[in-house]
Design a protein around this motif. Structure first.
Motif, PDB file in Angstrom:
ATOM      1  N   ALA A 142       0.836  -1.209   0.000  1.00 25.24           N
ATOM      2  CA  ALA A 142       0.000   0.000   0.000  1.00 25.24           C
ATOM      3  C   ALA A 142       0.869   1.256   0.000  1.00 25.24           C
ATOM      4  O   ALA A 142       0.565   2.230  -0.707  1.00 25.24           O
ATOM      5  CB  ALA A 142      -0.933  -0.007   1.202  1.00 25.24           C
ATOM      6  N   ALA A 143       1.960   1.233   0.768  1.00 28.60           N
ATOM      7  CA  ALA A 143       2.875   2.388   0.795  1.00 28.60           C
ATOM      8  C   ALA A 143       3.478   2.624  -0.588  1.00 28.60           C
ATOM      9  O   ALA A 143       3.658   3.779  -1.007  1.00 28.60           O
ATOM     10  CB  ALA A 143       3.975   2.162   1.831  1.00 28.60           C
ATOM     11  N   LEU A 155       2.045   1.951  -3.484  1.00 31.79           N
ATOM     12  CA  LEU A 155       1.009   2.549  -4.328  1.00 31.79           C
ATOM     13  C   LEU A 155       0.782   4.019  -3.977  1.00 31.79           C
ATOM     14  O   LEU A 155       0.671   4.871  -4.873  1.00 31.79           O
ATOM     15  CB  LEU A 155      -0.289   1.760  -4.194  1.00 31.79           C
ATOM     16  CG  LEU A 155      -0.236   0.320  -4.715  1.00 31.79           C
ATOM     17  CD1 LEU A 155      -1.501  -0.429  -4.329  1.00 31.79           C
ATOM     18  CD2 LEU A 155      -0.029   0.298  -6.214  1.00 31.79           C
ATOM     19  N   VAL A 156       0.754   4.318  -2.685  1.00 36.02           N
ATOM     20  CA  VAL A 156       0.569   5.709  -2.252  1.00 36.02           C
ATOM     21  C   VAL A 156       1.774   6.551  -2.660  1.00 36.02           C
ATOM     22  O   VAL A 156       1.625   7.693  -3.118  1.00 36.02           O
ATOM     23  CB  VAL A 156       0.323   5.774  -0.726  1.00 36.02           C
ATOM     24  CG1 VAL A 156       0.382   7.200  -0.217  1.00 36.02           C
ATOM     25  CG2 VAL A 156      -1.020   5.136  -0.384  1.00 36.02           C
ATOM     26  N   ALA A 157       2.977   5.994  -2.513  1.00 35.65           N
ATOM     27  CA  ALA A 157       4.183   6.720  -2.915  1.00 35.65           C
ATOM     28  C   ALA A 157       4.142   7.042  -4.405  1.00 35.65           C
ATOM     29  O   ALA A 157       4.495   8.155  -4.816  1.00 35.65           O
ATOM     30  CB  ALA A 157       5.432   5.897  -2.585  1.00 35.65           C
ATOM     31  N   ASN A 158       3.682   6.100  -5.214  1.00 34.69           N
ATOM     32  CA  ASN A 158       3.585   6.346  -6.652  1.00 34.69           C
ATOM     33  C   ASN A 158       2.638   7.501  -6.924  1.00 34.69           C
ATOM     34  O   ASN A 158       2.951   8.400  -7.712  1.00 34.69           O
ATOM     35  CB  ASN A 158       3.137   5.085  -7.375  1.00 34.69           C
ATOM     36  CG  ASN A 158       3.169   5.257  -8.880  1.00 34.69           C
ATOM     37  OD1 ASN A 158       2.232   5.770  -9.470  1.00 34.69           O
ATOM     38  ND2 ASN A 158       4.261   4.829  -9.488  1.00 34.69           N
ATOM     39  N   LEU A 159       1.483   7.488  -6.288  1.00 40.23           N
ATOM     40  CA  LEU A 159       0.519   8.575  -6.484  1.00 40.23           C
ATOM     41  C   LEU A 159       1.082   9.921  -6.036  1.00 40.23           C
ATOM     42  O   LEU A 159       0.886  10.945  -6.696  1.00 40.23           O
ATOM     43  CB  LEU A 159      -0.777   8.285  -5.720  1.00 40.23           C
ATOM     44  CG  LEU A 159      -1.658   7.187  -6.292  1.00 40.23           C
ATOM     45  CD1 LEU A 159      -2.798   6.867  -5.332  1.00 40.23           C
ATOM     46  CD2 LEU A 159      -2.206   7.595  -7.638  1.00 40.23           C
ATOM     47  N   ALA A 160       1.779   9.919  -4.910  1.00 41.62           N
ATOM     48  CA  ALA A 160       2.293  11.175  -4.363  1.00 41.62           C
ATOM     49  C   ALA A 160       3.512  11.691  -5.121  1.00 41.62           C
ATOM     50  O   ALA A 160       3.726  12.904  -5.199  1.00 41.62           O
ATOM     51  CB  ALA A 160       2.651  10.980  -2.881  1.00 41.62           C
ATOM     52  N   MET A 176       7.920   2.681  -6.120  1.00 41.87           N
ATOM     53  CA  MET A 176       6.802   1.770  -5.896  1.00 41.87           C
ATOM     54  C   MET A 176       7.242   0.325  -6.080  1.00 41.87           C
ATOM     55  O   MET A 176       6.921  -0.546  -5.265  1.00 41.87           O
ATOM     56  CB  MET A 176       5.645   2.077  -6.861  1.00 41.87           C
ATOM     57  CG  MET A 176       4.490   1.100  -6.746  1.00 41.87           C
ATOM     58  SD  MET A 176       3.166   1.375  -7.932  1.00 41.87           S
ATOM     59  CE  MET A 176       3.974   1.013  -9.473  1.00 41.87           C
TER      60      MET A 176
END
Length: 176
Positions: free
Chosen positions: A95-96, A98-103, A117
């Motif tokens: 999950a981290a 995926l969130v890192a990719n978005l951010a 990611m």
């Protein structure tokens, strides 16, 4: 009919699997909603920019309905898997990632965000070779970036790495 067949209980509803199927159906709905927002020029004949998203959406709907059906029949997981505890640390690392990719895709660009990611997801799946994972992630991310940017003409987020490589390619080919 044997005694065991007469007393066999009906399959119970597998709630986690049902939620997975319903979640995938919701994702298909989001794909449909976003595909409807894609402007389509009348210059396109039969194959326009919405064909592949609609094919993807149709596949997601079929798979989600099959997942829901399997959940209503008792689920697809074997009993041993149902008894295995969830690895929350691994789930958190994925999950981290995926969130890192978005951010990070906006400030760093597609390639750097994708490599970060990839390394986090690999670590979540048990890899303890971050340098190897980063190099493999870099190759895959660059292939995806140049596939979209050069072959399809779709900008998926150029950053420092992509801009430097584009400048290098332009210099080598004598275009800049």
């Amino acid at each position: 009919m044997s005694t065991s067949e007469q007393h066999a209980s009906p399959p119970r509803l597998a709630l986690p699997e049902l939620l997975t199927g319903v979640g995938l159906l919701a994702c298909a709905g989001a794909v449909a909603w976003q595909t409807l927002a894609i402007p389509v020029s009348p210059l396109y004949s039969k194959v326009g920019p919405t064909v592949f998203p609609y094919i993807t959406m149709a596949g997601m709907i079929v798979l989600s309905l099959l997942l829901v059906l399997a959940a209503l029949r008792g689920g697809w997981q074997p009993q041993e898997e149902k008894e295995t505890p969830t690895d929350w640390k691994a789930m958190g690392l994925v999950a981290a990632g995926l969130v890192a990719n978005l951010a990070l895709i906006q400030p760093l660009g597609f390639t750097a965000a994708s490599v970060i990611m990839f390394v986090l997801v690999c670590f979540g799946f048990g890899s303890r070779h971050p340098l190897r994972d980063a190099m493999l992630g870099l190759v895959l991310a660059l292939a995806a970036y140049f596939g979209f940017a050069k072959a399809l003409g779709v900008n998926i987020g150029a950053g420092l790495i992509e801009n430097q490589l584009n400048a290098l390619i332009g210099a080598v080919l004598g275009r800049g």
